[in-house]
Enzyme design. Structure first.
Site, PDB file in Angstrom:
ATOM      1  N   LYS A  22       0.839  -1.211   0.000  1.00  0.00           N
ATOM      2  CA  LYS A  22       0.000   0.000   0.000  1.00  0.00           C
ATOM      3  C   LYS A  22       0.864   1.247   0.000  1.00  0.00           C
ATOM      4  CE  LYS A  22      -1.753   1.632   4.043  1.00  0.00           C
ATOM      5  NZ  LYS A  22      -1.479   3.065   4.316  1.00  0.00           N
ATOM      6  N   ASN A  23       1.865   1.289   0.887  1.00  0.00           N
ATOM      7  CA  ASN A  23       2.616   2.532   1.072  1.00  0.00           C
ATOM      8  C   ASN A  23       3.635   2.806  -0.034  1.00  0.00           C
ATOM      9  OD1 ASN A  23       1.094   3.064   3.264  1.00  0.00           O
ATOM     10  ND2 ASN A  23       2.680   2.609   4.788  1.00  0.00           N
ATOM     11  N   ARG A 102      -4.403  11.050   4.308  1.00  0.00           N
ATOM     12  CA  ARG A 102      -3.299  11.984   4.499  1.00  0.00           C
ATOM     13  C   ARG A 102      -2.305  11.979   3.344  1.00  0.00           C
ATOM     14  NH1 ARG A 102      -1.945  14.340   8.868  1.00  0.00           N
ATOM     15  NH2 ARG A 102       0.190  14.276   8.110  1.00  0.00           N
ATOM     16  N   CYS A 126      -4.695  13.084  12.969  1.00  0.00           N
ATOM     17  CA  CYS A 126      -5.388  11.817  12.755  1.00  0.00           C
ATOM     18  C   CYS A 126      -5.224  10.981  14.006  1.00  0.00           C
ATOM     19  CB  CYS A 126      -4.863  11.099  11.531  1.00  0.00           C
ATOM     20  SG  CYS A 126      -3.261  10.361  11.781  1.00  0.00           S
ATOM     21  N   ARG A 131       0.808  14.611  13.263  1.00  0.00           N
ATOM     22  CA  ARG A 131       1.304  14.418  11.905  1.00  0.00           C
ATOM     23  C   ARG A 131       1.352  15.715  11.083  1.00  0.00           C
ATOM     24  NH1 ARG A 131      -1.006   8.949   9.463  1.00  0.00           N
ATOM     25  NH2 ARG A 131       0.954   8.974   8.343  1.00  0.00           N
ATOM     26  N   PRO A 132       2.270  16.620  11.441  1.00  0.00           N
ATOM     27  CA  PRO A 132       2.385  17.882  10.715  1.00  0.00           C
ATOM     28  C   PRO A 132       2.991  17.697   9.320  1.00  0.00           C
ATOM     29  CG  PRO A 132       4.111  17.706  12.376  1.00  0.00           C
ATOM     30  CD  PRO A 132       3.236  16.491  12.527  1.00  0.00           C
ATOM     31  N   VAL A 133       2.950  18.780   8.502  1.00  0.00           N
ATOM     32  CA  VAL A 133       3.544  18.725   7.152  1.00  0.00           C
ATOM     33  C   VAL A 133       4.631  19.790   6.987  1.00  0.00           C
ATOM     34  CG1 VAL A 133       1.616  17.624   5.944  1.00  0.00           C
ATOM     35  CG2 VAL A 133       1.594  20.109   6.279  1.00  0.00           C
ATOM     36  N   ASP A 134       5.133  20.326   8.119  1.00  0.00           N
ATOM     37  CA  ASP A 134       6.123  21.408   8.046  1.00  0.00           C
ATOM     38  C   ASP A 134       7.373  21.009   7.254  1.00  0.00           C
ATOM     39  OD1 ASP A 134       6.413  19.618  10.270  1.00  0.00           O
ATOM     40  OD2 ASP A 134       7.993  20.887  11.079  1.00  0.00           O
ATOM     41  N   LEU A 135       7.795  19.763   7.363  1.00  0.00           N
ATOM     42  CA  LEU A 135       9.028  19.348   6.684  1.00  0.00           C
ATOM     43  C   LEU A 135       8.815  19.183   5.176  1.00  0.00           C
ATOM     44  CD1 LEU A 135      10.356  16.810   9.357  1.00  0.00           C
ATOM     45  CD2 LEU A 135      10.944  19.225   9.045  1.00  0.00           C
ATOM     46  N   ASP A 316       4.720   0.597  11.905  1.00  0.00           N
ATOM     47  CA  ASP A 316       3.508  -0.016  11.345  1.00  0.00           C
ATOM     48  C   ASP A 316       3.339  -1.481  11.765  1.00  0.00           C
ATOM     49  OD1 ASP A 316       2.893   2.356  10.126  1.00  0.00           O
ATOM     50  OD2 ASP A 316       3.580   1.773   8.136  1.00  0.00           O
ATOM     51  N   ILE A 338       8.038   6.955  16.828  1.00  0.00           N
ATOM     52  CA  ILE A 338       7.707   7.697  15.592  1.00  0.00           C
ATOM     53  C   ILE A 338       6.444   8.560  15.775  1.00  0.00           C
ATOM     54  CG2 ILE A 338       7.284   7.530  13.101  1.00  0.00           C
ATOM     55  CD1 ILE A 338       9.981   6.334  13.785  1.00  0.00           C
ATOM     56  N   ARG A 408      -8.778  -0.611   4.313  1.00  0.00           N
ATOM     57  CA  ARG A 408      -7.880   0.420   3.783  1.00  0.00           C
ATOM     58  C   ARG A 408      -6.518  -0.170   3.452  1.00  0.00           C
ATOM     59  NH1 ARG A 408      -6.440   4.428   7.626  1.00  0.00           N
ATOM     60  NH2 ARG A 408      -4.999   4.763   5.937  1.00  0.00           N
TER      61      ARG A 408
HETATM   62  N1  EPU Z   1       6.787  14.672  10.698  1.00  0.00           N
HETATM   63  C1  EPU Z   1       6.925  15.990  11.035  1.00  0.00           C
HETATM   64  N2  EPU Z   1       6.781  16.928  10.058  1.00  0.00           N
HETATM   65  C2  EPU Z   1       6.505  16.598   8.775  1.00  0.00           C
HETATM   66  C3  EPU Z   1       6.378  15.236   8.419  1.00  0.00           C
HETATM   67  C4  EPU Z   1       6.532  14.291   9.420  1.00  0.00           C
HETATM   68  O1  EPU Z   1       7.171  16.339  12.190  1.00  0.00           O
HETATM   69  O2  EPU Z   1       6.384  17.506   7.933  1.00  0.00           O
HETATM   70  C5  EPU Z   1       6.946  13.649  11.742  1.00  0.00           C
HETATM   71  C6  EPU Z   1       5.668  12.812  11.933  1.00  0.00           C
HETATM   72  O3  EPU Z   1       4.745  13.467  12.773  1.00  0.00           O
HETATM   73  C7  EPU Z   1       6.232  11.552  12.541  1.00  0.00           C
HETATM   74  C8  EPU Z   1       7.586  11.407  11.842  1.00  0.00           C
HETATM   75  O4  EPU Z   1       7.908  12.707  11.335  1.00  0.00           O
HETATM   76  O5  EPU Z   1       6.460  11.749  13.917  1.00  0.00           O
HETATM   77  C9  EPU Z   1       7.596  10.404  10.700  1.00  0.00           C
HETATM   78  O6  EPU Z   1       6.527  10.653   9.834  1.00  0.00           O
HETATM   79  P1  EPU Z   1       6.596  10.306   8.282  1.00  0.00           P
HETATM   80  O7  EPU Z   1       6.553  11.572   7.505  1.00  0.00           O
HETATM   81  O8  EPU Z   1       7.740   9.387   8.041  1.00  0.00           O
HETATM   82  O9  EPU Z   1       5.227   9.504   8.056  1.00  0.00           O
HETATM   83  P2  EPU Z   1       4.271   9.560   6.791  1.00  0.00           P
HETATM   84  O10 EPU Z   1       5.069   9.723   5.558  1.00  0.00           O
HETATM   85  O11 EPU Z   1       3.154  10.482   7.045  1.00  0.00           O
HETATM   86  C10 EPU Z   1       4.381   7.001   6.252  1.00  0.00           C
HETATM   87  C11 EPU Z   1       3.413   5.861   6.161  1.00  0.00           C
HETATM   88  C12 EPU Z   1       2.915   5.506   7.552  1.00  0.00           C
HETATM   89  C13 EPU Z   1       4.115   5.108   8.399  1.00  0.00           C
HETATM   90  C14 EPU Z   1       5.136   6.249   8.428  1.00  0.00           C
HETATM   91  C15 EPU Z   1       6.416   5.912   9.186  1.00  0.00           C
HETATM   92  C16 EPU Z   1       2.359   6.048   3.999  1.00  0.00           C
HETATM   93  C17 EPU Z   1       1.141   6.325   3.195  1.00  0.00           C
HETATM   94  N3  EPU Z   1       2.290   6.236   5.314  1.00  0.00           N
HETATM   95  O12 EPU Z   1       3.664   8.083   6.824  1.00  0.00           O
HETATM   96  O13 EPU Z   1       2.054   4.392   7.400  1.00  0.00           O
HETATM   97  O14 EPU Z   1       3.700   4.812   9.708  1.00  0.00           O
HETATM   98  O15 EPU Z   1       5.496   6.614   7.078  1.00  0.00           O
HETATM   99  O16 EPU Z   1       7.015   4.802   8.619  1.00  0.00           O
HETATM  100  O17 EPU Z   1       3.379   5.669   3.441  1.00  0.00           O
HETATM  101  C18 EPU Z   1       0.184   3.021   7.836  1.00  0.00           C
HETATM  102  O18 EPU Z   1       0.390   2.465   6.745  1.00  0.00           O
HETATM  103  O19 EPU Z   1      -0.627   2.548   8.693  1.00  0.00           O
HETATM  104  C19 EPU Z   1       0.914   4.253   8.161  1.00  0.00           C
HETATM  105  C20 EPU Z   1       0.509   5.092   9.111  1.00  0.00           C
END
Ligand code: EPU
Length: 429
Positions: A22-23, A102, A126, A131-135, A316, A338, A408
């Site tokens: 999926k991911n 997301r 969520c 789960r911010p998007v600042d980065l 996960d 995480i 999902r």
């Molecule tokens: N984070 C920030 N700022 C950002 C982005 C991330 O602070 O701008 C933090 C997050 O809050 C978290 C950490 O960085 O604490 C890691 O988050 P990451 O960005 O790696 O997660 P993601 O890309 O949103 C994907 C998977 C998740 C999986 C995580 C970690 C997909 C669609 N989602 O999420 O999968 O847990 O990486 O490996 O690929 C799931 O499949 O159930 C799932 C939640």
């Protein structure tokens, strides 16, 4: 709303085909926005999230053709998607769509890279954390995008196109790395991504982008270099096997006992998890056909582990491991590093008789002799499947409510487990 009824106590024996990840599928589908030619994806799992992303991409003008519903024994094969974004008709991703999934926020990278503009709703929090998007925003700024935030939307503009830049992530982020890769692929000049996520899904995306004509090296290491190209072409790519589905079924066998071939699974995608459950008592062996897992009913040893970015133990699989450790002989400690709030399964596992104590980001699990079936419900995908694992060993009947979370991310879960001897059925309505 569908429910799943499980009666525990049956060992699992047979073969479970592992679906496409999926991911990996989600960012690969989003990459179709980068080219006016057709991107063909094979081994795509049949999941609710894939259907939802098809609708979201359709809103931007992507035509999606689905084939691969073959009759007979191939029915468990993945489907093939043909995605054509000949013309981007809308660069806005509205709240109604982004709030449902997301990962759809990631369209921001390809949209601004290809059209010079994107307007994408902030995804919001969520069940598993803020789960911010600042980065992700920082990465686009480093590539020269001008960012404004207005009425809950992130607006990214680069009228003259993106420019190569240096992106150093202060924290490993999968979505940030996907976004940076897709945006930098079409930027003018060279970009360097430092502290990049090393997850196999990042490597799969980079492989596919390279087939489309991108010049990416170093994916799978913490430093990725992208030489931008003016345009990308169509390509054909097969989605890698789902390491989280693999680990989940390995833990199901560890829990219920039995002997199962996880067909198509690749051990190097989840070595940390296999080493851990191997150490706890599951027999794990790699074969040409996949990974074979078995347990003869002897007790499981407890574990101590903290989740970490790849190649560490994946967040996960944290909920599934916790379910397994509920029946270990001794006390386990699992730390979630995480996501700050990924413990919703704890109170539901307790309904089945688990003894878990939470202290901040660490859960202490005291193994019990036996779990007992009960009605349960979870608020996210991985938490839901941890309840299924617990139910496979619990005495009597467990009813898992809110099955749409499972749909999902797990293709035909009840079918795959049922074929191996589990007493499991979906109850509609
Ligand atoms: N984070 C920030 N700022 C950002 C982005 C991330 O602070 O701008 C933090 C997050 O809050 C978290 C950490 O960085 O604490 C890691 O988050 P990451 O960005 O790696 O997660 P993601 O890309 O949103 C994907 C998977 C998740 C999986 C995580 C970690 C997909 C669609 N989602 O999420 O999968 O847990 O990486 O490996 O690929 C799931 O499949 O159930 C799932 C939640």
């Amino acid at each position: 709303m569908d429910r799943i009824r499980i009666v525990g106590g049956r060992p699992l024996n047979g073969t479970i085909p592992i679906s496409g990840a999926k991911n990996a599928t989600l960012p690969l589908m989003i990459a179709s926005l980068l080219t006016e030619e057709t991107l063909v994806l094979d081994n795509v799992p049949r999941l609710a999230d894939v259907g939802q992303l098809q609708r979201i991409l359709g809103n931007h003008g992507v035509d999606v053709m689905v084939s691969g519903k073959r009759p007979g024994e191939r029915e468990l094969d993945g489907q093939t998607l043909k995605l054509s974004a000949a013309r981007i008709v809308d660069t806005t991703a509205p709240y109604e769509l982004v709030s449902k999934m997301r990962a759809s926020f990631w369209v921001i990278g390809p949209l601004v890279a290809r059209t010079g503009e994107a307007r994408v709703s902030m995804p919001g929090g969520c069940a598993i954390g803020t789960r911010p998007v600042d980065l992700l925003i920082m990465a686009l700024e480093r590539l020269g995008a001008q960012i404004d935030i207005d009425a809950g939307y992130v607006i990214a503009r680069a009228r003259k196109g993106l420019k190569g830049g240096e992106i150093a992530f202060p924290k490993v982020t999968v979505g940030g790395t996907h976004t940076a890769l897709m945006a930098a692929a079409l930027a003018d000049g060279t970009s360097v991504i430092d502290n990049a996520a090393r997850e196999p899904e990042v490597v799969d995306l980079a492989d596919c982008l390279n087939k489309m004509g991108a010049k990416i090296s170093g994916a799978g290491t913490p430093r990725i270099v992208v030489d931008g190209v003016p345009r990308l072409s169509g390509a054909r790519h097969s989605v890698l096997p789902d390491r989280i589905e693999t680990g989940t079924y390995a833990m199901a066998v560890a829990m219920a006992g039995g002997d199962v071939l996880l067909e198509g699974a690749r051990p190097e995608l989840l070595q940390a998890a296999l080493d851990l459950i191997g150490g706890a008592g599951l027999n794990v062996s790699a074969t040409n056909a996949g990974i074979r897992v078995s347990r003869n009913g002897a007790g499981l040893a407890p574990v101590e582990v903290a989740t970490a970015p790849f190649p560490g133990f994946p967040t996960d699989l944290q909920a599934q491991l916790m379910a397994l450790m509920c029946c270990a002989r001794g006390t386990s400690r699992i730390t979630e590093t995480i996501f700050e709030n990924r413990f919703m399964h704890v109170q539901e596992l307790a309904r089945l008789g688990a003894r878990i104590h939470l202290d901040g980001e660490t859960a202490t699990i005291e193994g019990v002799e036996r779990l007992r079936g009960a009605p349960v419900m979870a608020t996210d995908l991985r938490a839901s499947v941890s309840l299924v694992i617990a139910a496979l060993a619990a005495e009597g009947e467990t009813m898992v409510n809110r099955v749409y979370h499972l749909d999902r991310g797990f293709e035909r879960l009840e079918d795959k487990l049922g074929r191996c001897g589990a007493e499991i059925a979906r109850i509609s309505g």
